[in-house]
Design an enzyme around this catalytic site. Structure first.
Site, PDB file in Angstrom:
ATOM      1  N   ALA A  28       6.492   8.181  11.437  1.00  0.00           N
ATOM      2  CA  ALA A  28       5.162   7.855  10.925  1.00  0.00           C
ATOM      3  C   ALA A  28       4.293   9.105  10.868  1.00  0.00           C
ATOM      4  O   ALA A  28       4.279   9.911  11.795  1.00  0.00           O
ATOM      5  CB  ALA A  28       4.502   6.804  11.813  1.00  0.00           C
ATOM      6  N   ASN A  33       0.791  -1.229   0.000  1.00  0.00           N
ATOM      7  CA  ASN A  33       0.000   0.000   0.000  1.00  0.00           C
ATOM      8  C   ASN A  33       0.826   1.283   0.000  1.00  0.00           C
ATOM      9  O   ASN A  33       0.360   2.320   0.461  1.00  0.00           O
ATOM     10  CB  ASN A  33      -0.980   0.017   1.181  1.00  0.00           C
ATOM     11  CG  ASN A  33      -1.933  -1.149   1.143  1.00  0.00           C
ATOM     12  OD1 ASN A  33      -2.379  -1.559   0.077  1.00  0.00           O
ATOM     13  ND2 ASN A  33      -2.216  -1.722   2.301  1.00  0.00           N
ATOM     14  N   ARG A  93      16.939  14.886  15.618  1.00  0.00           N
ATOM     15  CA  ARG A  93      18.156  14.195  16.010  1.00  0.00           C
ATOM     16  C   ARG A  93      19.050  14.053  14.778  1.00  0.00           C
ATOM     17  O   ARG A  93      18.558  13.909  13.672  1.00  0.00           O
ATOM     18  CB  ARG A  93      17.811  12.822  16.583  1.00  0.00           C
ATOM     19  CG  ARG A  93      18.995  12.107  17.197  1.00  0.00           C
ATOM     20  CD  ARG A  93      18.548  10.883  17.971  1.00  0.00           C
ATOM     21  NE  ARG A  93      19.699  10.038  18.217  1.00  0.00           N
ATOM     22  CZ  ARG A  93      19.645   8.767  18.502  1.00  0.00           C
ATOM     23  NH1 ARG A  93      18.484   8.167  18.602  1.00  0.00           N
ATOM     24  NH2 ARG A  93      20.731   8.062  18.703  1.00  0.00           N
ATOM     25  N   ARG A  98      10.470  18.094  10.909  1.00  0.00           N
ATOM     26  CA  ARG A  98      11.676  18.833  11.294  1.00  0.00           C
ATOM     27  C   ARG A  98      12.646  17.855  11.927  1.00  0.00           C
ATOM     28  O   ARG A  98      12.244  16.848  12.530  1.00  0.00           O
ATOM     29  CB  ARG A  98      11.351  19.989  12.220  1.00  0.00           C
ATOM     30  CG  ARG A  98      10.771  19.594  13.548  1.00  0.00           C
ATOM     31  CD  ARG A  98      10.447  20.818  14.400  1.00  0.00           C
ATOM     32  NE  ARG A  98       9.863  20.417  15.661  1.00  0.00           N
ATOM     33  CZ  ARG A  98      10.555  20.048  16.738  1.00  0.00           C
ATOM     34  NH1 ARG A  98      11.861  20.052  16.709  1.00  0.00           N
ATOM     35  NH2 ARG A  98       9.940  19.682  17.846  1.00  0.00           N
ATOM     36  N   HIS A 118      -1.093  18.212  -7.858  1.00  0.00           N
ATOM     37  CA  HIS A 118      -2.356  18.167  -8.600  1.00  0.00           C
ATOM     38  C   HIS A 118      -3.103  19.490  -8.496  1.00  0.00           C
ATOM     39  O   HIS A 118      -4.310  19.511  -8.360  1.00  0.00           O
ATOM     40  CB  HIS A 118      -3.259  17.061  -8.038  1.00  0.00           C
ATOM     41  CG  HIS A 118      -2.766  15.699  -8.323  1.00  0.00           C
ATOM     42  ND1 HIS A 118      -2.947  15.085  -9.535  1.00  0.00           N
ATOM     43  CD2 HIS A 118      -2.083  14.823  -7.557  1.00  0.00           C
ATOM     44  CE1 HIS A 118      -2.409  13.881  -9.507  1.00  0.00           C
ATOM     45  NE2 HIS A 118      -1.875  13.702  -8.312  1.00  0.00           N
ATOM     46  N   THR A 143       8.765  18.324   3.662  1.00  0.00           N
ATOM     47  CA  THR A 143       8.629  19.401   2.686  1.00  0.00           C
ATOM     48  C   THR A 143       9.980  19.935   2.226  1.00  0.00           C
ATOM     49  O   THR A 143      10.039  20.662   1.237  1.00  0.00           O
ATOM     50  CB  THR A 143       7.821  20.568   3.281  1.00  0.00           C
ATOM     51  OG1 THR A 143       8.503  21.067   4.433  1.00  0.00           O
ATOM     52  CG2 THR A 143       6.415  20.117   3.665  1.00  0.00           C
ATOM     53  N   LYS A 144      11.051  19.606   2.960  1.00  0.00           N
ATOM     54  CA  LYS A 144      12.388  20.113   2.641  1.00  0.00           C
ATOM     55  C   LYS A 144      13.402  18.984   2.730  1.00  0.00           C
ATOM     56  O   LYS A 144      13.166  17.976   3.398  1.00  0.00           O
ATOM     57  CB  LYS A 144      12.781  21.216   3.626  1.00  0.00           C
ATOM     58  CG  LYS A 144      11.894  22.430   3.552  1.00  0.00           C
ATOM     59  CD  LYS A 144      12.319  23.473   4.546  1.00  0.00           C
ATOM     60  CE  LYS A 144      11.364  24.662   4.468  1.00  0.00           C
ATOM     61  NZ  LYS A 144      11.611  25.624   5.511  1.00  0.00           N
TER      62      LYS A 144
END
Length: 157
Positions: A118, A44, A141, A138, A74, A123-124
């Site tokens: 999880a 999945n 560690r 973010r 999209h 995004t970066k």
């Protein structure tokens, strides 16, 4: 069963490599040619279907079930815009663990030896050896080392 393992675990350990080989070859047939045969892709997993060749997954990495890796968005935009459509590859290094239901957005590079928690949304770019969690993800560690099976090794610093 003197080893203490249940029958289910023994069956999974026996059949797992075969299932991964079949899954790898099916992905290759669908155009995912930049996924290492040594990577583990669980059930999945949502890999970008529009640009399959833009998904890169390194040796020994594990992408857990329901994770999503996207190379495009999209969103409808003005057709005269030369920036469209947004299409940027996703690169996951070697020995990474991408957690259940994590999302990796277009253009993100995840360095070697990283863990994405999880449900996190990446995004970066993540530097090698990072543990990143949250929405947006973010780094919490650094300096991690992972085994060839994408499991965390003890810290020896």
């Amino acid at each position: 069963m003197s080893s203490g393992k249940g029958l289910r675990i023994i069956v999974l350990e026996t059949l797992g490599p075969w299932v991964q080989r079949v899954r790898y070859h099916l992905l290759r047939l669908k155009g995912y040619r930049n996924i290492s045969p040594l990577a583990t892709i669980e059930r999945n997993v949502n890999l970008d279907r529009v640009y399959p060749a833009s998904i890169y997954i390194g040796d020994g990495s594990l992408v857990a079930s329901s994770a999503t890796l996207l190379c495009h968005e999209h969103v409808y935009r003005e057709p005269s815009n030369p920036e469209l459509p947004l299409h940027k590859p996703v690169r996951i290094g070697a020995r990474c663990f991408i957690g259940v239901s994590a999302v990796v957005l277009p253009g993100v590079t995840i360095g070697d030896d990283c863990i994405v928690g999880a449900g996190s949304v990446v995004t970066k770019d993540l530097p090698p050896g990072s543990l990143a969690v949250g929405v947006p993800a973010r780094v919490i560690r650094s300096h991690l080392k992972m085994s060839e099976r994408a499991t965390l090794l003890p810290d020896h610093r």
